[in-house]
Structure formats: structure tokens, C-alpha cells
Motif scaffolding. Structure first.
Motif, PDB file in Angstrom:
ATOM      1  N   ASN A 174     -15.768  22.600  -6.142  1.00 24.86           N
ATOM      2  CA  ASN A 174     -16.521  22.561  -7.387  1.00 24.86           C
ATOM      3  C   ASN A 174     -17.113  21.179  -7.657  1.00 24.86           C
ATOM      4  OD1 ASN A 174     -16.229  25.244  -8.046  1.00 24.86           O
ATOM      5  ND2 ASN A 174     -14.425  24.931  -9.313  1.00 24.86           N
ATOM      6  N   LEU A 175     -16.416  20.127  -7.245  1.00 25.29           N
ATOM      7  CA  LEU A 175     -16.987  18.790  -7.424  1.00 25.29           C
ATOM      8  C   LEU A 175     -18.283  18.654  -6.637  1.00 25.29           C
ATOM      9  CD1 LEU A 175     -15.200  15.394  -7.607  1.00 25.29           C
ATOM     10  CD2 LEU A 175     -17.174  15.660  -6.104  1.00 25.29           C
ATOM     11  N   ILE A 176     -18.271  19.100  -5.409  1.00 24.11           N
ATOM     12  CA  ILE A 176     -19.484  19.026  -4.591  1.00 24.11           C
ATOM     13  C   ILE A 176     -20.602  19.819  -5.242  1.00 24.11           C
ATOM     14  CG2 ILE A 176     -20.509  19.710  -2.386  1.00 24.11           C
ATOM     15  CD1 ILE A 176     -17.750  19.120  -1.107  1.00 24.11           C
ATOM     16  N   ARG A 177     -20.283  21.010  -5.730  1.00 25.17           N
ATOM     17  CA  ARG A 177     -21.322  21.839  -6.358  1.00 25.17           C
ATOM     18  C   ARG A 177     -21.893  21.184  -7.610  1.00 25.17           C
ATOM     19  NH1 ARG A 177     -18.312  25.894  -3.786  1.00 25.17           N
ATOM     20  NH2 ARG A 177     -16.623  25.883  -5.312  1.00 25.17           N
ATOM     21  N   ARG A 178     -21.063  20.497  -8.389  1.00 24.68           N
ATOM     22  CA  ARG A 178     -21.576  19.850  -9.596  1.00 24.68           C
ATOM     23  C   ARG A 178     -22.470  18.662  -9.249  1.00 24.68           C
ATOM     24  NH1 ARG A 178     -22.613  22.846 -13.121  1.00 24.68           N
ATOM     25  NH2 ARG A 178     -22.673  21.231 -14.725  1.00 24.68           N
ATOM     26  N   THR A 179     -22.182  17.958  -8.173  1.00 22.13           N
ATOM     27  CA  THR A 179     -23.053  16.845  -7.780  1.00 22.13           C
ATOM     28  C   THR A 179     -24.416  17.344  -7.314  1.00 22.13           C
ATOM     29  OG1 THR A 179     -22.308  16.780  -5.457  1.00 22.13           O
ATOM     30  CG2 THR A 179     -21.071  15.442  -7.058  1.00 22.13           C
ATOM     31  N   GLU A 180     -24.469  18.595  -6.890  1.00 20.26           N
ATOM     32  CA  GLU A 180     -25.718  19.167  -6.387  1.00 20.26           C
ATOM     33  C   GLU A 180     -26.459  19.971  -7.444  1.00 20.26           C
ATOM     34  OE1 GLU A 180     -24.206  21.432  -3.135  1.00 20.26           O
ATOM     35  OE2 GLU A 180     -24.143  19.719  -1.754  1.00 20.26           O
TER      36      GLU A 180
ATOM     37  N   ALA B  73     -10.224  14.544   1.541  1.00 19.19           N
ATOM     38  CA  ALA B  73     -10.863  15.085   0.344  1.00 19.19           C
ATOM     39  C   ALA B  73     -11.471  13.969  -0.494  1.00 19.19           C
ATOM     40  CB  ALA B  73      -9.852  15.876  -0.485  1.00 19.19           C
ATOM     41  N   ASP B  74     -10.752  12.859  -0.628  1.00 18.13           N
ATOM     42  CA  ASP B  74     -11.284  11.729  -1.390  1.00 18.13           C
ATOM     43  C   ASP B  74     -12.595  11.234  -0.779  1.00 18.13           C
ATOM     44  OD1 ASP B  74      -9.231  11.679  -3.270  1.00 18.13           O
ATOM     45  OD2 ASP B  74      -8.028  10.227  -2.161  1.00 18.13           O
ATOM     46  N   ILE B  75     -12.622  11.151   0.536  1.00 20.27           N
ATOM     47  CA  ILE B  75     -13.832  10.685   1.222  1.00 20.27           C
ATOM     48  C   ILE B  75     -14.988  11.654   0.982  1.00 20.27           C
ATOM     49  CG2 ILE B  75     -14.883  10.291   3.488  1.00 20.27           C
ATOM     50  CD1 ILE B  75     -12.095   9.263   4.410  1.00 20.27           C
ATOM     51  N   ILE B  76     -14.728  12.944   1.127  1.00 20.79           N
ATOM     52  CA  ILE B  76     -15.764  13.961   0.946  1.00 20.79           C
ATOM     53  C   ILE B  76     -16.303  13.936  -0.481  1.00 20.79           C
ATOM     54  CG2 ILE B  76     -16.147  16.462   0.828  1.00 20.79           C
ATOM     55  CD1 ILE B  76     -14.188  16.706   3.208  1.00 20.79           C
TER      56      ILE B  76
ATOM     57  N   GLU C 145     -18.423  10.812  -1.048  1.00 18.82           N
ATOM     58  CA  GLU C 145     -19.698  10.954  -0.337  1.00 18.82           C
ATOM     59  C   GLU C 145     -20.647  11.871  -1.113  1.00 18.82           C
ATOM     60  OE1 GLU C 145     -18.592  12.305   3.528  1.00 18.82           O
ATOM     61  OE2 GLU C 145     -18.349  10.268   4.339  1.00 18.82           O
ATOM     62  N   ALA C 146     -20.109  12.917  -1.722  1.00 21.21           N
ATOM     63  CA  ALA C 146     -20.949  13.826  -2.516  1.00 21.21           C
ATOM     64  C   ALA C 146     -21.515  13.096  -3.733  1.00 21.21           C
ATOM     65  CB  ALA C 146     -20.133  15.038  -2.955  1.00 21.21           C
ATOM     66  N   LEU C 147     -20.693  12.292  -4.376  1.00 21.77           N
ATOM     67  CA  LEU C 147     -21.161  11.509  -5.516  1.00 21.77           C
ATOM     68  C   LEU C 147     -22.193  10.466  -5.080  1.00 21.77           C
ATOM     69  CD1 LEU C 147     -17.722  11.062  -7.295  1.00 21.77           C
ATOM     70  CD2 LEU C 147     -19.701  12.227  -8.293  1.00 21.77           C
ATOM     71  N   GLN C 148     -21.940   9.844  -3.931  1.00 19.37           N
ATOM     72  CA  GLN C 148     -22.891   8.853  -3.423  1.00 19.37           C
ATOM     73  C   GLN C 148     -24.242   9.510  -3.139  1.00 19.37           C
ATOM     74  OE1 GLN C 148     -21.511   6.345  -0.211  1.00 19.37           O
ATOM     75  NE2 GLN C 148     -23.590   5.973   0.534  1.00 19.37           N
TER      76      GLN C 148
ATOM     77  N   VAL D 167     -20.970   2.072  -4.458  1.00 19.32           N
ATOM     78  CA  VAL D 167     -20.126   1.414  -5.468  1.00 19.32           C
ATOM     79  C   VAL D 167     -20.058   2.264  -6.738  1.00 19.32           C
ATOM     80  CG1 VAL D 167     -19.922  -0.587  -6.982  1.00 19.32           C
ATOM     81  CG2 VAL D 167     -20.477  -0.904  -4.559  1.00 19.32           C
ATOM     82  N   ARG D 168     -21.179   2.785  -7.178  1.00 15.30           N
ATOM     83  CA  ARG D 168     -21.193   3.609  -8.386  1.00 15.30           C
ATOM     84  C   ARG D 168     -20.406   4.900  -8.180  1.00 15.30           C
ATOM     85  NH1 ARG D 168     -25.018   1.728 -12.142  1.00 15.30           N
ATOM     86  NH2 ARG D 168     -26.359   0.080 -11.285  1.00 15.30           N
ATOM     87  N   ALA D 169     -20.549   5.510  -7.006  1.00 13.43           N
ATOM     88  CA  ALA D 169     -19.803   6.738  -6.713  1.00 13.43           C
ATOM     89  C   ALA D 169     -18.300   6.478  -6.736  1.00 13.43           C
ATOM     90  CB  ALA D 169     -20.228   7.289  -5.357  1.00 13.43           C
ATOM     91  N   ASN D 170     -17.881   5.396  -6.104  1.00 18.17           N
ATOM     92  CA  ASN D 170     -16.453   5.054  -6.101  1.00 18.17           C
ATOM     93  C   ASN D 170     -15.947   4.747  -7.503  1.00 18.17           C
ATOM     94  OD1 ASN D 170     -14.985   4.748  -3.315  1.00 18.17           O
ATOM     95  ND2 ASN D 170     -17.105   4.144  -2.945  1.00 18.17           N
TER      96      ASN D 170
END
Length: 214
Positions: free
Chosen positions: A76-82, A130-133, A136-139, A154-157
Motif C-alpha cells: 500500500n505504501l508503494i501504491r500511495r506514492t504512485e 522492505a525498508d529499502i523498497i 526507493e518508492a518515496l524517492q 534525503v527527503r524520502a529517507n
């Protein structure tokens, strides 16, 4: 002694989903050590044998819990970033829906899984992945709105680590008053983006999360 969570009929073995939900409840309430076949069977009012009609062993059940966490929280996090957004601030507010809607992102499950990973090396590796994925989606979301790689990273992290920190500290959870949380989120979005949230964007966000005054 706990009363059974479900009513059973003769010969009924429950369902795979009910076993997973019972395991989920035990994990959230007590931790991974509580997710064992006999205590769950007693909790559900079923026989131990019925468990093996749905799972090969305890590890199979634990894997189902991990799959639930991966699908719900990471997926769901990936879907919200998209999700569609006209500006980066609107995109960030889309992501903030996750922290307010347990059906999208289960913070209690996230907390429980992170605790569980301390004693399970395999899960710890999956959590790191999962943290990396997620980051990366936020980035990618920031890059979509023109941020260069370094600033987007930096902003994504910052977005991600801030929320995971809140979850780890059990702050800003579903039991906390909603109104002040919402107001802080507008400011957070502006800080994360480096630009203001428009009144129209804020209005759409608040409309998705009405405050119950009663």
C-alpha cells in the motif's frame, strides 16, 4: 481462561483466514512468542488437529503473517506514492493517508513485526529489504516532481524515518486526537517538500479525514 473467539460446529476446522486473524491478534497483543498452535487453538475454541487442515506447521502460519505485513504495509505504501497528484505536496499528503487509515497501513502490525525481527534473522533481512523498497518508492515520487537524486533520496529517507520513529515510539497513533495530528501533517508536508501546501490541497486532505467532534 479466555472464552473461544468463535462458535464452532461439530467437525468444523475453522478457516485459514480465521487462524491468521487469531495469530495476528496474538502477535499484536503479546508478541511472536504467543503465536503458537495450542494457545491459538484454545483461543479459537478449536482442536489442535484443525490447524493442520490449513497449515503444514507453525512456520507456515508465521509466513502467512509476514505475507500479510508485506502486502498491506509495503504494497500500500508503494501504491500511495504512485497515486495521482499534481504537486509534490499533494503527493506527500497522499502518502500521509497511510498514517491515518489502518486499513491502508497497519502501524500496530509494523511495530510488532519490527520487534519480532529482533529475534528472527530471516525476518530482519526481509525488514531491511522492505525498508529499502519503501524508501526507493518515496524517492521515485520526489524525482517524479523534479527533485534531483540526492535531494530526492534525503527527503524520502526523512519522510520514512520520521514515521517509523513515530511508530517505534508509539506516538501519533490511532488513539491520539485526530485534529492536532492533521494540523501537524500539513506542516510536515511543507517541510518535507520545501514548499507550501495550498489551501485547496489541504482542504481535500482534511475532507478525506474528517474530525468527529462528538
Amino acid at each position: 481462561m479466555n472464552e473461544p473467539l468463535i462458535e464452532k460446529t461439530s467437525g468444523w476446522r475453522g478457516t485459514r483466514e480465521l487462524w491468521i486473524q487469531a495469530a495476528y491478534g496474538a502477535l499484536l497483543e503479546t508478541g511472536i512468542d504467543a503465536v503458537k498452535v495450542m494457545p491459538l487453538a484454545e483461543r479459537m475454541g478449536l482442536s489442535r488437529t484443525s490447524f493442520y487442515g490449513h497449515f503444514s506447521d507453525r512456520k507456515d502460519l508465521l509466513d502467512a503473517l509476514i505475507q500479510l505485513w508485506q502486502s498491506k504495509n509495503t504494497g500500500n505504501l508503494i501504491r500511495r506514492t504512485e497515486a495521482y497528484a499534481e504537486t509534490i505536496t499533494e503527493a506527500i499528503l497522499n502518502v500521509f493517508d497511510l498514517w491515518l487509515l489502518p486499513d491502508l497501513f497497519d502501524s500496530r502490525l509494523e511495530f510488532a513485526v519490527r520487534n519480532w525481527a529482533h529475534s528472527d534473522a530471516r525476518l530482519a533481512a526481509m525488514l531491511e529489504e522492505a525498508d529499502i523498497i519503501r524508501v526507493e518508492a518515496l524517492q521515485s515520487m520526489f524525482e517524479r516532481f523534479g527533485y534531483d537524486t540526492v535531494h530526492a533520496s534525503v527527503r524520502a529517507n526523512t519522510v520514512y524515518q520520521t514515521q517509523i520513529g513515530y511508530i517505534s515510539m508509539k506516538k501519533d497513533g490511532p488513539s491520539d486526537p485526530l485534529a492536532p495530528r492533521l494540523e501537524r501533517m500539513r506542516t510536515y508536508a511543507e517541510i518535507f517538500a520545501g514548499q507550501p501546501v495550498t489551501d485547496a490541497e489541504a482542504a481535500r486532505f482534511f475532507a478525506r479525514h474528517p474530525v468527529n467532534e462528538t
